[in-house]
Design an enzyme around this catalytic site. Structure first.
Site, PDB file in Angstrom:
ATOM      1  N   HIS A 132       0.791  -1.288  -0.173  1.00 27.15           N
ATOM      2  CA  HIS A 132      -0.107   0.082  -0.056  1.00 27.15           C
ATOM      3  C   HIS A 132       1.022   1.112   0.031  1.00 27.15           C
ATOM      4  CE1 HIS A 132       1.052   0.924   4.278  1.00 27.15           C
ATOM      5  NE2 HIS A 132       0.806  -0.381   4.514  1.00 27.15           N
TER       6      HIS A 132
ATOM      7  N   ASP B 264      -0.703 -19.623  12.798  1.00 25.68           N
ATOM      8  CA  ASP B 264       0.352 -20.260  13.461  1.00 25.68           C
ATOM      9  C   ASP B 264       0.657 -19.810  14.841  1.00 25.68           C
ATOM     10  OD1 ASP B 264       3.509 -20.003  13.935  1.00 25.68           O
ATOM     11  OD2 ASP B 264       3.286 -21.106  11.912  1.00 25.68           O
TER      12      ASP B 264
ATOM     13  N   SER C 227       3.187  -4.903   6.944  1.00 26.71           N
ATOM     14  CA  SER C 227       2.620  -4.580   5.775  1.00 26.71           C
ATOM     15  C   SER C 227       3.689  -5.016   4.604  1.00 26.71           C
ATOM     16  CB  SER C 227       2.229  -3.032   5.533  1.00 26.71           C
ATOM     17  OG  SER C 227       1.254  -2.867   6.344  1.00 26.71           O
TER      18      SER C 227
END
Length: 400
Positions: free
Chosen positions: A221, A347, A362
């Site tokens: 992004h 996990d 991110s």
């Protein structure tokens, strides 16, 4: 009479329900079937199979020649025209998936205006000389026709004001706009314009991929200003080595974050930042590749994704590791390309360390069936074990 009105009311409600269900059904199928797909050479005869849906019928695909794209019509229930899917030929691609934590430093194109503010004058009155003239998100690119590239240059220009009107050239929504401001003398006898500005930003994120030429993509992004929310226009930037020093675990209603150390030293520079786009940041790696985690793997096109087991690469304990996750929802045509599918972290080790997805992750590569399929982009604030991802094809497309 009352019964007749009641029956009409029920019929109206039934009609509205049918329309609403039809519209929602249309939107659901539209989100499941992409408007555009890339198809590798030799896979052209499998296009309809890749897009198979019980309510849709696809016409026979024509061969991909490699010279251009073609349209594949599809019909709802076999006879209602639905959409034409653009099919683009593409080569089977491979990149190096990463997952390394990196430091980011970017300088804006001009000086970003965050807001305006009031000034207490010598006379004891309050004035806001820039209000309704400049806007948050404007970039000052020139001061009295002299180019401005940094906040320090702007401060020096303002220090020489003598009360005369000044002209600022602003970059506003891609257009250069000249405005005139009248400075105000404050209680110290200095002239001010009443604007809050910024000229750089920094932080940490995750490197997604590096190609064979050393070009990279990260974050998934764009970087926006924290005050204006606007995508930053950058003039230049650098990618640095970074170390994760601590982790604030994510909880419902409170997203966590990675706390990192970035040493802004020449010897720690990994490369440059050339592009800040809605799908990530891009540039070229010029140093430090030998110390980075880089795993060569093929890339998947969005029609290859499926709900089910997946994994992500990220660095939360000093080294890049692969953690288990699950893709729970896929949206082929989301208006926001970096929210194209939902990832659920499963996990136990990663959940124990971070609570799921945290700020700084991110760009973490997402892998399914041995292929790089996308990257983590956002965390769901009310459930940090879940977040959004971007298709890797969208990141690669923005890098071109």
């Amino acid at each position: 009479m009352n019964r007749r009105r009641y029956r009409k009311f029920l019929l109206w409600c039934l009609g509205l329900d049918i329309l609403a269900m039809g519209w929602l059904g249309y939107r659901y199928i539209d989100r499941k079937v992409p408007d555009e797909i890339y198809v590798s050479e030799g896979e052209d005869q499998k296009v309809a199979q890749l897009l198979e849906h019980p309510l849709l019928k696809f016409e026979d695909a024509i061969a991909v020649s490699g010279e251009g794209s073609y349209l594949l019509p599809c019909r709802l229930l076999g006879f209602i025209p639905f959409k034409d899917i653009k099919v683009r030929p593409a080569e089977n691609g491979t990149v190096y998936a990463s997952g390394n934590t990196v430091g980011i430093y970017m300088e804006t194109e001009g000086v970003l205006i965050i807001d305006t503010g009031e000034i207490m004058t010598e006379q004891g009155t309050s004035q806001d000389p820039a209000k309704n003239i400049v806007k948050p998100g404007d970039y000052i690119v020139a001061f009295n026709e002299q180019k401005v590239t940094s906040k320090q240059e702007l401060i020096e220009d303002i220090s020489h004001l003598d009360g005369d009107d000044v002209t600022l050239d602003l970059l506003r929504e891609g257009q250069e706009v000249p405005v005139s401001l009248t400075p105000v003398k404050d209680t110290n006898g200095d002239y001010k314009l009443g604007i809050w500005v910024r000229d750089n930003t920094q932080g940490i994120g995750t490197l997604t991929f590096v190609d064979k030429e050393g070009n990279y993509g990260a974050l998934g992004h764009g970087i926006s200003d924290v005050d204006t929310g606007e995508l930053l226009h950058i003039s230049e930037g650098s990618l640095y080595q970074a170390e994760v020093l601590g982790i604030q675990k994510g909880e419902s209603g409170s997203p966590g974050e990675l706390s990192g150390l970035i040493r802004y030293e020449p010897g720690r520079v990994l490369g440059n930042i050339d592009i800040n786009s809605k799908n990530g940041i891009y540039g070229h790696i010029s140093a430090g590749k030998e110390g980075m985690f880089l795993k060569k793997m093929p890339v998947a096109y969005k029609q290859e994704l499926k709900t089910g087991p997946a994994s992500l690469l990220c660095c939360v304990n000093g080294k890049v590791q692969e953690y288990q996750a699950e893709i729970t929802r896929i949206d082929m045509n989301h208006e926001d390309t970096n929210k194209s599918f939902v990832l659920h972290v499963t996990d136990p080790e990663l959940l124990e360390a971070t609570g799921g997805i945290v700020q700084g992750m991110s760009g973490s590569p997402i892998i399914q069936d041995g292929k790089l399929v996308g990257a983590v982009t956002h965390v769901l604030v009310n459930d940090p074990t879940r977040g959004y991802g971007i298709f890797i094809e969208n990141m690669l497309e923005a890098a071109e």
